[in-house]
Design a protein around this motif. Structure first.
Motif, PDB file in Angstrom:
ATOM      1  N   GLU A  66     -13.854  -8.415  -1.507  1.00 22.05           N
ATOM      2  CA  GLU A  66     -13.975  -7.528  -0.187  1.00 22.05           C
ATOM      3  C   GLU A  66     -15.205  -6.563  -0.097  1.00 22.05           C
ATOM      4  O   GLU A  66     -15.222  -5.558  -0.676  1.00 22.05           O
ATOM      5  N   TYR A 106       1.638   3.426  -2.979  1.00 25.76           N
ATOM      6  CA  TYR A 106       0.689   3.189  -3.999  1.00 25.76           C
ATOM      7  C   TYR A 106       0.236   4.409  -4.910  1.00 25.76           C
ATOM      8  O   TYR A 106      -0.184   5.310  -4.018  1.00 25.76           O
ATOM      9  N   HIS A 131     -10.078   2.965   2.961  1.00 23.12           N
ATOM     10  CA  HIS A 131      -8.905   3.598   2.847  1.00 23.12           C
ATOM     11  C   HIS A 131      -8.682   4.794   3.587  1.00 23.12           C
ATOM     12  O   HIS A 131      -8.178   5.959   3.297  1.00 23.12           O
ATOM     13  N   ASP A 177      -7.081  -2.728   6.862  1.00 21.07           N
ATOM     14  CA  ASP A 177      -7.001  -3.393   5.662  1.00 21.07           C
ATOM     15  C   ASP A 177      -5.312  -3.499   5.327  1.00 21.07           C
ATOM     16  O   ASP A 177      -4.723  -2.205   5.483  1.00 21.07           O
ATOM     17  N   ASP A 186      -3.653  -9.708   0.383  1.00 15.67           N
ATOM     18  CA  ASP A 186      -4.342  -8.404   0.536  1.00 15.67           C
ATOM     19  C   ASP A 186      -5.560  -9.068   1.365  1.00 15.67           C
ATOM     20  O   ASP A 186      -6.106  -9.890   0.983  1.00 15.67           O
ATOM     21  N   PHE A 235       0.882  -1.153   0.082  1.00 18.28           N
ATOM     22  CA  PHE A 235      -0.071   0.082   0.102  1.00 18.28           C
ATOM     23  C   PHE A 235       0.914   1.168  -0.098  1.00 18.28           C
ATOM     24  O   PHE A 235       0.525   2.287  -0.734  1.00 18.28           O
ATOM     25  N   TRP A 269      -8.392  10.033  -0.031  1.00 19.97           N
ATOM     26  CA  TRP A 269      -8.475   8.651   0.015  1.00 19.97           C
ATOM     27  C   TRP A 269      -9.435   8.204   0.943  1.00 19.97           C
ATOM     28  O   TRP A 269     -10.338   7.117   0.369  1.00 19.97           O
ATOM     29  N   LEU A 295      -1.069  -5.525  -7.164  1.00 24.02           N
ATOM     30  CA  LEU A 295      -2.026  -5.462  -6.113  1.00 24.02           C
ATOM     31  C   LEU A 295      -3.253  -5.715  -6.701  1.00 24.02           C
ATOM     32  O   LEU A 295      -4.401  -6.408  -6.092  1.00 24.02           O
ATOM     33  N   HIS A 296      -3.630  -4.872  -7.724  1.00 24.62           N
ATOM     34  CA  HIS A 296      -4.806  -5.019  -8.425  1.00 24.62           C
ATOM     35  C   HIS A 296      -4.533  -5.205  -9.921  1.00 24.62           C
ATOM     36  O   HIS A 296      -4.024  -4.679 -10.913  1.00 24.62           O
ATOM     37  N   GLU A 328     -11.962  -8.756   4.070  1.00 24.34           N
ATOM     38  CA  GLU A 328     -11.332  -9.016   2.651  1.00 24.34           C
ATOM     39  C   GLU A 328     -10.491 -10.245   2.906  1.00 24.34           C
ATOM     40  O   GLU A 328      -9.957 -10.368   3.790  1.00 24.34           O
ATOM     41  N   TYR A 348      -0.460   6.834  -1.669  1.00 22.28           N
ATOM     42  CA  TYR A 348      -0.990   6.356  -0.302  1.00 22.28           C
ATOM     43  C   TYR A 348       0.050   6.501   0.412  1.00 22.28           C
ATOM     44  O   TYR A 348       1.111   5.684   0.436  1.00 22.28           O
ATOM     45  N   HIS A 380     -10.992  -7.601  -6.588  1.00 24.05           N
ATOM     46  CA  HIS A 380      -9.931  -7.493  -7.541  1.00 24.05           C
ATOM     47  C   HIS A 380      -9.162  -8.716  -7.721  1.00 24.05           C
ATOM     48  O   HIS A 380      -8.833  -9.645  -6.894  1.00 24.05           O
TER      49      HIS A 380
HETATM   50  N1  MF3 Z   1      -7.624  -3.626  -0.097  1.00 27.73           N
HETATM   51  C1  MF3 Z   1      -7.656  -2.151  -0.623  1.00 27.73           C
HETATM   52  C2  MF3 Z   1      -7.935  -2.182  -2.183  1.00 27.73           C
HETATM   53  O1  MF3 Z   1      -7.849  -3.262  -2.751  1.00 27.73           O
HETATM   54  C3  MF3 Z   1      -6.250  -1.682  -0.268  1.00 27.73           C
HETATM   55  C4  MF3 Z   1      -5.980  -0.540  -1.157  1.00 27.73           C
HETATM   56  S1  MF3 Z   1      -4.870   0.598  -0.244  1.00 27.73           S
HETATM   57  C5  MF3 Z   1      -4.085   1.163  -1.498  1.00 27.73           C
HETATM   58  O2  MF3 Z   1      -8.440  -0.990  -2.437  1.00 27.73           O
HETATM   59  F1  MF3 Z   1      -3.075   2.167  -0.974  1.00 27.73           F
HETATM   60  F2  MF3 Z   1      -3.207   0.305  -2.120  1.00 27.73           F
HETATM   61  F3  MF3 Z   1      -4.657   1.758  -2.240  1.00 27.73           F
END
Ligand code: MF3
Ligand code: CO
Length: 262
Positions: free
Chosen positions: A211, A65, A87, A104, A115, A62, A228, A184-185, A242, A73, A178
């Motif tokens: 989530e 990010y 967030h 989170d 995550d 995070f 955020w 991460l995404h 999540e 972030y 996601h």
């Molecule tokens: N679980 C959250 C998400 O998938 C965490 C994101 S925090 C961030 O949106 F900083 F990475 F955006």
């Protein structure tokens, strides 16, 4: 972000790396849980998590990010209190008896992410708040149960929504689950609502972060000036749970679950 791209299928090696990253996430979240009590600040929780990350030699997913057009972030943890949906940025706020607090958290190890999020009571909370937590956790698990090969992507969100709405709550629309892996995404975008039987078929080797964000009142979101923190527009309580889950031949494997997890 490319949510329209096809859904990655992880190799055996990638799955091993994700199991490891996710175990770190699960263990740190369990430890954080012990620190939640009236008087602790949200920044203290973040500092503690950052230390745990350092001790384990992993990397925050995070901090830093950089979503397009928003500030980076600034923390390793999102801490969302009461009407804050997701967030929430850690700061000087002290948790108070009767609050609910969402934690989170995500890390990567060897380039692969995990995550997970949990919403916890601070001291004693009232029955309505507890019911919201129970329903949201349950909604997550209803979604997880759908993660079997051959099911369709939208079966997940349909199950989540059904559980939340049968309790009289609403699911937030503007945020979603996601895909997760070396980013991460990743694709796909996984809404917490919808008709069943739509979208791609689930296949072994897909890994998703599911989530649900569930509001006691209406689903509309308002953003705070920090760009955020998302809060409920009507001021109602909101809960968030999540997990990161792998689809296997035998059904879902919840990678961010260890003994004692949500
Ligand atoms: N679980 C959250 C998400 O998938 C965490 C994101 S925090 C961030 O949106 F900083 F990475 F955006
Ligand atoms: Co996530």
């Amino acid at each position: 972000m490319g949510y329209g791209e096809s859904i990655p299928i992880k190799t055996r090696r990638e799955i091993e790396l994700m199991r490891l990253a996710c175990r770190h996430v699960a263990e740190i979240l369990l430890e954080l849980r012990e620190l939640v009590e009236p008087g602790i600040t949200t920044l203290e929780l973040d500092r503690w998590a950052e230390k745990a990350i350092g001790q384990r030699g992993v990397v925050s997913s995070f901090k830093g990010y950089d979503p397009h057009g928003l500030p980076r972030y600034p923390a390793v943890l999102c801490v969302s209190v009461n009407d804050e949906i997701v967030h929430g940025i850690p700061g000087r706020r002290e948790l108070q008896e009767g609050d609910i607090v969402g934690l989170d958290f995500g890390v990567s190890s060897d380039g692969y992410h995990g995550d997970s999020a949990v919403t916890l009571p601070v001291g004693r909370i009232d029955a309505e708040a507890q019911a919201l937590l129970d329903a949201t956790r349950d909604a997550l698990w209803r979604g997880i149960e759908q993660m079997v090969p051959g099911n369709r992507l939208s079966d997940i969100g349909h199950a989540v929504q059904g559980r939340a709405e049968e309790a009289g709550y609403s699911v937030v629309r503007v945020f979603a689950g996601h895909g997760i892996g070396s980013r991460l995404h990743e694709p796909p975008w996984i809404p917490n609502y919808g008709k069943p039987g739509r979208g791609p078929r689930l296949m072994p080797g897909m890994v998703f972060a599911i989530e649900p964000m569930v509001d006691a009142g209406r689903p509309e979101v308002r953003m705070l000036d920090d760009e955020w923190t998302a809060v409920t527009a009507d001021g109602s309580l909101s809960a968030h749970f999540e997990h990161t889950i792998l689809v296997t031949e035998d059904g879902p494997e919840v990678l961010t679950q260890v003994e004692g997890s949500h």
